[in-house]
Design an enzyme around this catalytic site. Structure first.
Site, PDB file in Angstrom:
ATOM      1  CG  ASP A   1      44.009  93.435  16.297  1.00 19.70           C
ATOM      2  OD1 ASP A   1      43.944  92.356  16.082  1.00 19.70           O
ATOM      3  OD2 ASP A   1      43.281  94.312  15.658  1.00 19.70           O
TER       4      ASP A   1
ATOM      5  CE  LYS B   1      39.231  90.828  15.114  1.00 18.29           C
ATOM      6  NZ  LYS B   1      40.482  90.387  14.400  1.00 18.29           N
TER       7      LYS B   1
ATOM      8  CG  LEU C   1      44.647  82.718  13.672  1.00 17.82           C
ATOM      9  CD1 LEU C   1      45.264  81.398  14.089  1.00 17.82           C
ATOM     10  CD2 LEU C   1      45.640  83.800  13.565  1.00 17.82           C
ATOM     11  CE  LYS C   2      40.601  89.042   8.390  1.00 19.99           C
ATOM     12  NZ  LYS C   2      41.086  89.363   9.717  1.00 19.99           N
ATOM     13  CG  LEU C   3      42.350  79.135   9.255  1.00 16.92           C
ATOM     14  CD1 LEU C   3      42.061  77.735   9.700  1.00 16.92           C
ATOM     15  CD2 LEU C   3      43.751  79.461   9.576  1.00 16.92           C
TER      16      LEU C   3
ATOM     17  CG  ASN D   1      45.124  67.221   3.937  1.00 16.55           C
ATOM     18  OD1 ASN D   1      44.224  66.735   4.513  1.00 16.55           O
ATOM     19  ND2 ASN D   1      46.578  67.307   3.990  1.00 16.55           N
TER      20      ASN D   1
ATOM     21  NE  ARG E   1      38.246 103.178  13.627  1.00 20.91           N
ATOM     22  CZ  ARG E   1      38.444 101.857  13.640  1.00 20.91           C
ATOM     23  NH1 ARG E   1      37.509 100.787  14.319  1.00 20.91           N
ATOM     24  NH2 ARG E   1      39.636 101.384  13.193  1.00 20.91           N
TER      25      ARG E   1
ATOM     26  N   GLY F   1      38.459  97.141  17.776  1.00 19.71           N
ATOM     27  CA  GLY F   1      39.854  97.191  17.975  1.00 19.71           C
ATOM     28  C   GLY F   1      40.488  98.487  18.536  1.00 19.71           C
ATOM     29  NE  ARG F   2      43.098 100.197  14.229  1.00 21.18           N
ATOM     30  CZ  ARG F   2      43.416 100.176  12.842  1.00 21.18           C
ATOM     31  NH1 ARG F   2      44.363 100.784  12.348  1.00 21.18           N
ATOM     32  NH2 ARG F   2      42.555  99.572  12.054  1.00 21.18           N
TER      33      ARG F   2
HETATM   34  O1  C5P Z   1      41.244  98.663  15.320  1.00 22.78           O
HETATM   35  P1  C5P Z   1      40.055  98.185  14.253  1.00 22.78           P
HETATM   36  O2  C5P Z   1      38.699  98.357  15.071  1.00 22.78           O
HETATM   37  O3  C5P Z   1      40.146  98.786  12.810  1.00 22.78           O
HETATM   38  O4  C5P Z   1      40.060  96.635  14.149  1.00 22.78           O
HETATM   39  C1  C5P Z   1      39.130  95.792  13.235  1.00 22.78           C
HETATM   40  C2  C5P Z   1      39.564  94.386  13.612  1.00 22.78           C
HETATM   41  O5  C5P Z   1      38.820  93.586  12.489  1.00 22.78           O
HETATM   42  C3  C5P Z   1      41.084  93.971  13.183  1.00 22.78           C
HETATM   43  O6  C5P Z   1      41.583  93.077  14.058  1.00 22.78           O
HETATM   44  C4  C5P Z   1      41.147  93.678  11.531  1.00 22.78           C
HETATM   45  O7  C5P Z   1      41.820  92.578  11.307  1.00 22.78           O
HETATM   46  C5  C5P Z   1      39.518  92.983  11.645  1.00 22.78           C
HETATM   47  N1  C5P Z   1      39.109  92.669  10.401  1.00 22.78           N
HETATM   48  C6  C5P Z   1      38.641  94.017   9.553  1.00 22.78           C
HETATM   49  N2  C5P Z   1      38.144  93.611   8.377  1.00 22.78           N
HETATM   50  C7  C5P Z   1      37.503  92.423   7.946  1.00 22.78           C
HETATM   51  C8  C5P Z   1      37.888  91.266   8.809  1.00 22.78           C
HETATM   52  C9  C5P Z   1      38.420  91.579   9.984  1.00 22.78           C
HETATM   53  O8  C5P Z   1      39.039  95.153   9.824  1.00 22.78           O
HETATM   54  N3  C5P Z   1      36.875  92.238   6.931  1.00 22.78           N
END
Ligand code: C5P
Length: 236
Positions: free
Chosen positions: A17, A39, A67-69, A74, A182, A211-212
């Site tokens: 991200d 991701k 991208l959570k479509l 269609n 976390r 992510g973070r």
């Molecule tokens: O930085 P962090 O670890 O919080 O990132 C979590 C990632 O997972 C983000 O890219 C977020 O968009 C994604 N995500 C989420 N919850 C969901 C689906 C996807 O946090 N239910």
């Protein structure tokens, strides 16, 4: 402590991200062999990051296009077909029945697996009420999981808090991917339903999205290695 191998390493999916391609490529370089699965979501994809998906696949990494479509069937089909050409392993859609059916029908021979997002991990019951839903998180997650299973979706994205319950509902074969991870002592940021890596694996998660806690760490490689070691220990 158990030695981590590639099957432990590939259960960690690092969320890139990040604001642009250059910064994302630098993060991938920094993480090197410590990470085998990335991701790519809204921020990077909409900043020209989709070609990185193809480059990562070419370099032997796995890619999750997040991208959570969600659109009319269609349009979802067309999006899945285009994204299928990138060589990605996972692609997300929101867990609405029409959307899931269209995505499953369109994945064809591309090999991409469709993951349905049950309820975003930043949502709690009050957020769902605000959005007009009559069900709380637990009931909505369960209803959507049952629909996903019936439709033939490959996996679910869910909170680690729901993983054990969902594993019981969807059985052993469905992929469960859990963000909201976390390590002990890390900031929760905007996530409301979080768990440590070891507990999420023990609860039945197949893959963890982080992510973070990695990309914002002073030493991202060390942060990734510590999470992979925790995954290995939980699986030993
Ligand atoms: O930085 P962090 O670890 O919080 O990132 C979590 C990632 O997972 C983000 O890219 C977020 O968009 C994604 N995500 C989420 N919850 C969901 C689906 C996807 O946090 N239910």
């Amino acid at each position: 402590m158990a030695d981590a191998d590639s099957s432990d390493r590939d259960r960690l999916i690092v969320a890139l991200d990040l604001p642009d391609l250059r910064i994302a490529e630098a993060m991938v370089d920094r993480l090197g062999d410590s990470v085998g699965f990335y991701k790519i979501g809204y921020q990077l994809a909409y900043a020209g990051g989709l070609p990185l998906a193809r480059a990562l696949v070419g370099a032997g990494k796995k890619v999750f296009i997040d991208l959570k479509l969600h659109d009319i069937g269609n349009t979802v089909s067309g999006g899945v077909e285009s994204l299928g050409h990138l060589g990605a392993t996972f692609l997300t859609v929101h867990a609405y029945p029409q959307t899931m059916k269209a995505a499953v029908a369109a994945r064809g021979s591309s090999g991409v697996k469709i993951l349905a997002v049950t309820v975003l991990t930043s949502y709690d019951d009050a957020d769902l009420r605000d959005a007009g839903y009559g069900l709380g998180v637990r009931d909505l997650v369960e209803a959507r999981a049952r629909q996903a299973l019936a439709i033939g979706v490959d996996g679910l994205v869910c909170s680690p808090e729901e993983a054990a319950h969902l594993r019981g509902i969807v059985g052993p074969d469905m992929v469960l991917v859990t963000p909201g991870i976390r390590p002990a002592g890390a900031a929760s940021d905007d996530q409301k339903r979080i768990m440590t890596p070891a507990k999420a694996i023990a609860a039945g998660a197949s893959y963890l999205v982080v992510g973070r806690p990695i990309t914002s760490a002073a030493d991202p490689k060390q942060a990734a290695d510590a999470i992979v070691a925790e995954i290995a220990q939980a699986r030993a």
